[in-house]
Design a protein around this motif. Structure first.
Motif, PDB file in Angstrom:
ATOM      1  N   ASP A 134       0.860  -1.187   0.000  1.00 49.07           N
ATOM      2  CA  ASP A 134       0.000   0.000   0.000  1.00 49.07           C
ATOM      3  C   ASP A 134       0.892   1.231   0.000  1.00 49.07           C
ATOM      4  N   GLN A 135       0.327   2.388   0.283  1.00 47.59           N
ATOM      5  CA  GLN A 135       1.117   3.612   0.224  1.00 47.59           C
ATOM      6  C   GLN A 135       2.210   3.653   1.288  1.00 47.59           C
ATOM      7  N   ASP A 136       2.031   2.918   2.390  1.00 54.04           N
ATOM      8  CA  ASP A 136       2.998   2.967   3.490  1.00 54.04           C
ATOM      9  C   ASP A 136       3.983   1.806   3.465  1.00 54.04           C
ATOM     10  N   ASP A 137       3.550   0.639   3.032  1.00 53.10           N
ATOM     11  CA  ASP A 137       4.403  -0.538   3.011  1.00 53.10           C
ATOM     12  C   ASP A 137       4.555  -1.039   1.577  1.00 53.10           C
ATOM     13  N   GLU A 138       5.781  -1.373   1.216  1.00 53.55           N
ATOM     14  CA  GLU A 138       6.074  -1.823  -0.153  1.00 53.55           C
ATOM     15  C   GLU A 138       5.558  -0.805  -1.163  1.00 53.55           C
ATOM     16  N   HIS A 139       5.905   0.448  -0.929  1.00 53.00           N
ATOM     17  CA  HIS A 139       5.356   1.542  -1.725  1.00 53.00           C
ATOM     18  C   HIS A 139       5.702   1.419  -3.198  1.00 53.00           C
ATOM     19  N   GLU A 140       6.949   1.068  -3.510  1.00 57.27           N
ATOM     20  CA  GLU A 140       7.358   0.982  -4.917  1.00 57.27           C
ATOM     21  C   GLU A 140       6.633  -0.158  -5.627  1.00 57.27           C
ATOM     22  N   LEU A 141       6.462  -1.271  -4.935  1.00 54.91           N
ATOM     23  CA  LEU A 141       5.713  -2.382  -5.504  1.00 54.91           C
ATOM     24  C   LEU A 141       4.251  -1.994  -5.701  1.00 54.91           C
ATOM     25  N   PHE A 142       3.698  -1.286  -4.743  1.00 53.35           N
ATOM     26  CA  PHE A 142       2.304  -0.833  -4.858  1.00 53.35           C
ATOM     27  C   PHE A 142       2.138   0.057  -6.089  1.00 53.35           C
ATOM     28  N   TRP A 143       3.099   0.930  -6.317  1.00 58.30           N
ATOM     29  CA  TRP A 143       3.064   1.784  -7.513  1.00 58.30           C
ATOM     30  C   TRP A 143       3.105   0.923  -8.775  1.00 58.30           C
ATOM     31  N   ALA A 144       4.007  -0.048  -8.819  1.00 59.82           N
ATOM     32  CA  ALA A 144       4.202  -0.852 -10.024  1.00 59.82           C
ATOM     33  C   ALA A 144       3.015  -1.757 -10.324  1.00 59.82           C
ATOM     34  N   LEU A 145       2.412  -2.330  -9.298  1.00 57.99           N
ATOM     35  CA  LEU A 145       1.276  -3.231  -9.510  1.00 57.99           C
ATOM     36  C   LEU A 145       0.113  -2.536 -10.193  1.00 57.99           C
ATOM     37  N   ARG A 146      -0.060  -1.255  -9.921  1.00 60.00           N
ATOM     38  CA  ARG A 146      -1.181  -0.513 -10.512  1.00 60.00           C
ATOM     39  C   ARG A 146      -0.772  -0.006 -11.901  1.00 60.00           C
ATOM     40  N   GLY A 147      -0.743  -0.950 -12.834  1.00 59.10           N
ATOM     41  CA  GLY A 147      -0.346  -0.665 -14.212  1.00 59.10           C
ATOM     42  C   GLY A 147       0.541  -1.746 -14.762  1.00 59.10           C
ATOM     43  N   GLY A 148       1.360  -2.366 -13.910  1.00 55.30           N
ATOM     44  CA  GLY A 148       2.275  -3.404 -14.357  1.00 55.30           C
ATOM     45  C   GLY A 148       1.680  -4.795 -14.319  1.00 55.30           C
ATOM     46  N   VAL A 149       0.444  -4.908 -13.907  1.00 58.44           N
ATOM     47  CA  VAL A 149      -0.364  -6.144 -13.852  1.00 58.44           C
ATOM     48  C   VAL A 149       0.423  -7.361 -13.375  1.00 58.44           C
ATOM     49  N   GLY A 150       0.510  -8.449 -14.158  1.00 59.66           N
ATOM     50  CA  GLY A 150       0.978  -9.733 -13.648  1.00 59.66           C
ATOM     51  C   GLY A 150       2.470  -9.957 -13.640  1.00 59.66           C
ATOM     52  N   ASN A 151       3.273  -8.928 -13.613  1.00 58.94           N
ATOM     53  CA  ASN A 151       4.723  -9.079 -13.706  1.00 58.94           C
ATOM     54  C   ASN A 151       5.426  -9.313 -12.372  1.00 58.94           C
ATOM     55  N   PHE A 152       4.754  -9.127 -11.255  1.00 57.83           N
ATOM     56  CA  PHE A 152       5.458  -9.045  -9.974  1.00 57.83           C
ATOM     57  C   PHE A 152       5.049 -10.096  -8.954  1.00 57.83           C
ATOM     58  N   GLY A 153       3.998 -10.854  -9.241  1.00 63.11           N
ATOM     59  CA  GLY A 153       3.553 -11.862  -8.297  1.00 63.11           C
ATOM     60  C   GLY A 153       2.139 -12.302  -8.609  1.00 63.11           C
ATOM     61  N   VAL A 154       1.618 -13.176  -7.761  1.00 69.52           N
ATOM     62  CA  VAL A 154       0.236 -13.627  -7.889  1.00 69.52           C
ATOM     63  C   VAL A 154      -0.610 -12.826  -6.907  1.00 69.52           C
ATOM     64  N   ALA A 167       2.183   2.447 -24.060  1.00 68.20           N
ATOM     65  CA  ALA A 167       1.270   2.711 -22.949  1.00 68.20           C
ATOM     66  C   ALA A 167       1.904   3.544 -21.848  1.00 68.20           C
ATOM     67  N   PHE A 168       3.241   3.523 -21.742  1.00 59.97           N
ATOM     68  CA  PHE A 168       3.930   4.205 -20.653  1.00 59.97           C
ATOM     69  C   PHE A 168       5.088   5.045 -21.180  1.00 59.97           C
ATOM     70  N   PRO A 169       5.409   6.144 -20.493  1.00 64.16           N
ATOM     71  CA  PRO A 169       6.631   6.882 -20.820  1.00 64.16           C
ATOM     72  C   PRO A 169       7.860   6.015 -20.553  1.00 64.16           C
ATOM     73  N   ASN A 170       8.989   6.378 -21.144  1.00 62.77           N
ATOM     74  CA  ASN A 170      10.208   5.584 -21.005  1.00 62.77           C
ATOM     75  C   ASN A 170      10.649   5.444 -19.554  1.00 62.77           C
ATOM     76  N   ASP A 171      10.535   6.517 -18.762  1.00 57.86           N
ATOM     77  CA  ASP A 171      10.984   6.419 -17.377  1.00 57.86           C
ATOM     78  C   ASP A 171      10.095   5.486 -16.561  1.00 57.86           C
ATOM     79  N   THR A 172       8.801   5.419 -16.905  1.00 57.97           N
ATOM     80  CA  THR A 172       7.906   4.476 -16.236  1.00 57.97           C
ATOM     81  C   THR A 172       8.264   3.047 -16.599  1.00 57.97           C
ATOM     82  N   CYS A 173       8.569   2.796 -17.874  1.00 55.98           N
ATOM     83  CA  CYS A 173       8.972   1.451 -18.301  1.00 55.98           C
ATOM     84  C   CYS A 173      10.236   1.007 -17.561  1.00 55.98           C
ATOM     85  N   ARG A 174      11.206   1.909 -17.427  1.00 54.92           N
ATOM     86  CA  ARG A 174      12.451   1.568 -16.727  1.00 54.92           C
ATOM     87  C   ARG A 174      12.179   1.266 -15.250  1.00 54.92           C
TER      88      ARG A 174
END
Length: 391
Positions: free
Chosen positions: A114-134, A362-369
């Motif tokens: 969520d916004q407080d825990d695993e913040h970077e993963l939370f950001w990535a999941l909302r758009g990066g769909v099934g790339n990070f886990g089940v 679908a994403f800017p280059n910095d978002t893809c990176r």
């Protein structure tokens, strides 16, 4: 072995270009529990839940979610890929209403992001769909919406250019509270299709307005003045929006195509009708333009990887494909449709893209990176096979 997680299966067509050799398809559709916290105005759903039960459960408390146009679409894939439904121009993408995500990672860890825990993963999941886990569960905000002014205008097929042009000219004057689309329909003569449209050819406008009937009717008056053959507009309970678009209740073999566009001039509407409307010999059942912009164009500091949609219009074209020959014909004609509007192209969004594609669309280059960096940290051995890969 690799693992490819999916729920009800929406969006799986994009995997047809990937090798599934030595891959386990991990089906989560039976994990479908829905919990509503009416006081907090939030929902927690397991990852296999579909929108229909969620919409109905929220409505019991006078609340609504940022759901899609069909009750059979899965909540998780829709929400984590973006999600632009009937309330989108007012409340934005469904991904940005998600407040927490539970998942299992490649090394077997159970995480809550969520916004407080695993913040970077939370950001990535909302758009990066099934790339990070089940994903096993989502939590998201609900909104105090009990009823809406909504419905459909239907016109003869031959008036498609007039109807879509009038709708297109109206868009700049419409408030964010009104989300609408215009479409060209060639409806198959099948018993499961509503009798109102079964076997017919139409030009149609659908809309939902978060306001009273008098104001909504005034906003849509230029279209009503054209004299539709069918006018279903009225104040309806919010769950009725799940059926407004008349999506099939059961899976249908089909081929679809999608793009985002900026504002279209009158000549572009005429070009679209020429390849998809009367006289075009189009095999497509539906060719629609959805009005986006509004809140869909405004990013916020707490938004995920898919923060906004570019442009002001979204195209989706689809047809039935009972065999390979039909699928090839549909694919070719969808390319003609997209070609007619290519000068106004503004990219794509993952949810409607049913073929493998460059995520830079679908994403800017910095978002893809940034997405690739998160995947490298969470799944360096590429255990997971998503429908759209990052990194």
């Amino acid at each position: 072995l690799r693992v490819s997680p999916f729920g009800p299966g929406h969006g799986m067509a994009a995997m047809k270009g990937a090798s599934l050799e030595r891959t386990i398809m991990l089906r989560t559709a039976d994990m479908a529990a829905v919990e509503i916290d009416a006081e907090a105005r939030t929902a927690r759903v397991q990852s296999g839940a579909k929108w229909g039960p969620v919409v109905d459960a929220a409505a019991e408390h006078g609340l609504a979610a940022l759901h899609g146009s069909s009750p059979t679409v899965g909540v998780t894939g829709y929400s984590l890929g973006g999600g632009a439904g009937w309330y989108a121009r007012k409340h934005g993408l469904a991904a940005n209403s998600v407040t927490a995500i539970e998942l299992v990672t490649a090394n077997g860890r159970e995480l809550r992001a969520d916004q407080d825990d695993e913040h970077e993963l939370f950001w990535a999941l909302r758009g990066g769909v099934g790339n990070f886990g089940v994903v096993t569960a989502l939590e998201f905000d609900l909104f105090p919406i009990q009823q809406v002014y909504a419905g459909m205008f239907m016109f003869p097929w031959e008036r498609a250019a007039e109807v879509m042009s009038t709708w297109n000219e109206l868009l700049p004057s419409l408030p964010d509270e009104l989300t609408s689309l215009a479409r060209i329909l060639q409806v198959p003569d099948l018993p499961e299709i509503p009798e109102l449209v079964r076997g017919g050819k139409f030009a149609a406008v659908e809309a939902a307005f978060l306001g009273d009937q008098e104001e909504g009717a005034a906003l849509l008056e230029p279209l009503r003045a054209l004299g539709p053959d069918v006018d279903t507009f009225g104040t309806v309970p919010a769950p009725a929006l799940s059926f407004l678009h008349m999506d099939p209740p059961e899976p249908v073999p089909g081929v679809g195509g999608h793009r985002l566009y900026g504002e279209l001039p009158q000549s572009a509407i005429e070009d679209l009708i020429a390849v998809a409307g009367p006289g075009s010999d189009s095999p497509l059942i539906s060719v629609e333009l959805r009005h986006t912009a509004g809140a869909l164009a405004r990013s916020g500091p707490d938004h995920g990887a898919v923060a906004t949609l570019d442009g002001s219009l979204m195209l989706y074209a689809v047809g039935m494909a009972p065999d390979a020959e039909a699928a090839a014909a549909l694919t070719a004609h969808i390319e003609k449709v997209k070609g007619a509007l290519r000068p106004y192209d503004a990219g794509a969004t993952i949810n409607f893209t049913e073929q493998p594609f460059d995520l830079g669309d679908a994403f800017p280059n910095d978002t893809c990176r940034r997405l690739a960096q998160v995947r490298e940290q969470l799944d360096p051995d590429r255990l997971f096979q998503p429908n759209h890969s990052v990194g």
